[in-house]
Design an enzyme around this catalytic site. Structure first.
Site, PDB file in Angstrom:
ATOM      1  CE  LYS A  16      70.428  44.793  42.665  1.00  0.00           C
ATOM      2  NZ  LYS A  16      72.402  44.758  42.463  1.00  0.00           N
ATOM      3  CE  LYS A  20      77.230  46.935  36.378  1.00  0.00           C
ATOM      4  NZ  LYS A  20      76.918  47.209  38.167  1.00  0.00           N
ATOM      5  CE  LYS A  41      70.730  52.503  39.519  1.00  0.00           C
ATOM      6  NZ  LYS A  41      71.693  52.138  39.925  1.00  0.00           N
TER       7      LYS A  41
HETATM    8  P1  TYM Z   1      77.399  49.463  41.143  1.00  0.00           P
HETATM    9  O1  TYM Z   1      78.439  47.942  40.457  1.00  0.00           O
HETATM   10  O2  TYM Z   1      76.057  48.950  41.112  1.00  0.00           O
HETATM   11  O3  TYM Z   1      77.680  50.683  39.947  1.00  0.00           O
HETATM   12  C1  TYM Z   1      79.348  51.368  39.953  1.00  0.00           C
HETATM   13  C2  TYM Z   1      79.320  52.220  40.103  1.00  0.00           C
HETATM   14  O4  TYM Z   1      78.767  53.329  39.638  1.00  0.00           O
HETATM   15  C3  TYM Z   1      77.971  54.708  39.752  1.00  0.00           C
HETATM   16  N1  TYM Z   1      76.898  53.996  39.096  1.00  0.00           N
HETATM   17  C4  TYM Z   1      75.832  55.022  38.109  1.00  0.00           C
HETATM   18  N2  TYM Z   1      76.066  56.381  38.381  1.00  0.00           N
HETATM   19  C5  TYM Z   1      75.465  57.589  37.633  1.00  0.00           C
HETATM   20  N3  TYM Z   1      74.543  57.147  36.465  1.00  0.00           N
HETATM   21  C6  TYM Z   1      74.021  55.496  36.736  1.00  0.00           C
HETATM   22  N4  TYM Z   1      72.964  55.999  36.579  1.00  0.00           N
HETATM   23  C7  TYM Z   1      74.735  54.856  37.143  1.00  0.00           C
HETATM   24  N5  TYM Z   1      74.849  53.379  37.557  1.00  0.00           N
HETATM   25  C8  TYM Z   1      75.694  53.396  38.338  1.00  0.00           C
HETATM   26  C9  TYM Z   1      77.576  53.035  41.071  1.00  0.00           C
HETATM   27  O5  TYM Z   1      76.686  54.294  41.722  1.00  0.00           O
HETATM   28  C10 TYM Z   1      78.792  53.043  41.341  1.00  0.00           C
HETATM   29  O6  TYM Z   1      79.872  53.830  42.239  1.00  0.00           O
HETATM   30  N6  TYM Z   1      77.714  48.414  45.207  1.00  0.00           N
HETATM   31  C11 TYM Z   1      77.971  49.105  44.610  1.00  0.00           C
HETATM   32  C12 TYM Z   1      79.537  48.126  44.324  1.00  0.00           C
HETATM   33  C13 TYM Z   1      80.692  48.322  45.430  1.00  0.00           C
HETATM   34  C14 TYM Z   1      81.686  49.409  46.073  1.00  0.00           C
HETATM   35  C15 TYM Z   1      82.093  49.002  46.703  1.00  0.00           C
HETATM   36  C16 TYM Z   1      81.000  50.609  45.128  1.00  0.00           C
HETATM   37  C17 TYM Z   1      80.949  47.428  45.990  1.00  0.00           C
HETATM   38  N7  TYM Z   1      81.475  47.436  47.062  1.00  0.00           N
HETATM   39  C18 TYM Z   1      82.983  49.536  47.381  1.00  0.00           C
HETATM   40  C19 TYM Z   1      82.079  51.488  46.238  1.00  0.00           C
HETATM   41  C20 TYM Z   1      82.890  50.837  47.126  1.00  0.00           C
HETATM   42  C21 TYM Z   1      77.368  48.726  43.284  1.00  0.00           C
HETATM   43  O7  TYM Z   1      76.350  47.509  43.186  1.00  0.00           O
HETATM   44  O8  TYM Z   1      77.830  49.610  42.311  1.00  0.00           O
END
Ligand code: TYM
Length: 336
Positions: A119, A204, A201
């Site tokens: 990022k 979003k 990957k």
């Molecule tokens: P985030 O918002 O980027 O993604 C949310 C969840 O989706 C999964 N994910 C994917 N899995 C498979 N293939 C993909 N292309 C893909 N893109 C996203 C991510 O691994 C995630 O599980 N930091 C975290 C959000 C968060 C969080 C937490 C998660 C904040 N606090 C506490 C668990 C526990 C994040 O940015 O996920």
């Protein structure tokens, strides 16, 4: 996973940043498993809006995305009566514990975080302190609930690992305070790749046309994206991520939505061309997402109902979180 009514049930916490529309990756990597596990655990699922502002967000869009995300969580099958569905910023304990934990998190370990490196390369004009200390907030999210399990996609594994390190460090100084959580990463679907650049990957923030598909895309949009998905120059449907990343990604998606194994998929498409394969995967995704889209639209229209859910969620989450926070404040020596 066993349920034993005489013992306290195990706890799950997870979340998603409302920094954009939910993607097929977030569904297959995370939410699908939340739903699968939710019957057997006490569950806390949040909209991580505090994490989302580490990258600039348009306020009106952020508000809308958070509400849409709650509707999507329910539409995917999470039961708001048994799971706490809440908005992170409505439970102040997250910010409070995050500060304490940031004092037990090392500059060196934060510097090694892949997400920070990615990022800060992408947003050179806004390498803010929140982007850097993000893992301390994520550790607070998890540790506040004494979570046993954190179901996430592969890209969040490093953040769960640093959370474990922070918890162990704190427990080492003050005695047992936090449960040490385990990541739960699915065997299939943990890393869904872009349909246009299958070595990257699905994300979003991907702006490549057709690279990313979203939970709320129409059947036409989904079919168009799958029919145009990048494959390779031969014709064989075989699971080989190094040599055939595009085909292997489509196999992951197909396997995840149909529960078919890779050998079953290879047999199903033996001798058939990529055209037929891509259409079948697209159709399977359309049928998986159709009820989710329809239910989300219905729920999103009822803002009062959504408000009831997130208010009740924040109350339940706040109760559990404050118990841990009080313990932590006492341990570090804050006057009670
Ligand atoms: P985030 O918002 O980027 O993604 C949310 C969840 O989706 C999964 N994910 C994917 N899995 C498979 N293939 C993909 N292309 C893909 N893109 C996203 C991510 O691994 C995630 O599980 N930091 C975290 C959000 C968060 C969080 C937490 C998660 C904040 N606090 C506490 C668990 C526990 C994040 O940015 O996920």
């Amino acid at each position: 996973m066993e349920t034993n009514n005489t013992e306290a049930r195990k706890i799950i916490l997870s979340g998603i940043q409302p920094s954009g529309k939910l993607t097929l990756g977030s569904y297959l990597g995370a939410i699908k498993n939340w739903v699968r596990l939710s019957d057997n655990y006490d569950c806390y699922f949040m909209m991580a809006d505090m994490h989302a502002i580490t990258v600039r967000q348009e306020p009106a869009t952020l508000r809308k995305t958070v509400l849409e995300q709650i509707a999507e969580y329910i539409a995917c099958g999470l039961d708001p009566d048994s799971c706490a569905l809440f908005i992170q910023s409505q439970v102040p304990a997250h910010a409070e514990l995050s500060w304490v934990l940031s004092c037990y998190t090392m500059f060196g370990e934060l510097s090694r975080m892949t997400q920070f490196k990615d990022k800060s390369t992408k947003h050179t004009e806004n390498i803010n302190a929140g982007l850097f200390t993000y893992p301390a907030l994520m550790a607070a999210d998890i540790l506040l609930y004494q979570a046993d399990l954190v179901p996430v996609g592969d890209d969040q594994k490093q953040h769960v690992e640093i959370c474990r390190d922070i918890a162990q460090r704190f427990n080492g100084v003050y005695g047992d305070t936090f449960k040490i959580p385990e990541p739960f990463i699915p065997k299939v679907g943990a890393r869904i790749m872009s349909l246009q650049e299958p070595t990257m990957k699905m994300s979003k923030s991907d702006t490549t046309a057709g690279g990313c598909v979203y939970l709320l895309d129409s059947p036409d949009e989904l079919m168009r994206a799958f029919k145009r998905a990048v494959t390779d120059s031969d014709t064989e449907i075989r699971y080989d991520p190094a040599e055939k990343p595009g085909v292997s990604n489509l196999m992951q998606i197909y396997s995840s939505v149909t529960d078919k194994s890779f050998p079953e998929i290879e047999a199903e498409f033996a001798g058939k061309g990529y055209g037929a394969f891509k259409s079948t995967v697209g159709e399977a995704v359309v049928e998986t997402l159709r009820p989710i889209r329809e239910k989300t639209e219905e729920l999103f229209a009822n803002k009062d109902y959504l408000a009831e859910i997130y208010r009740a969620g924040a109350q339940k989450a706040g109760y559990a979180a404050n118990k841990t926070l009080r313990k932590v404040y006492k341990r570090v020596g804050f006057v009670q």
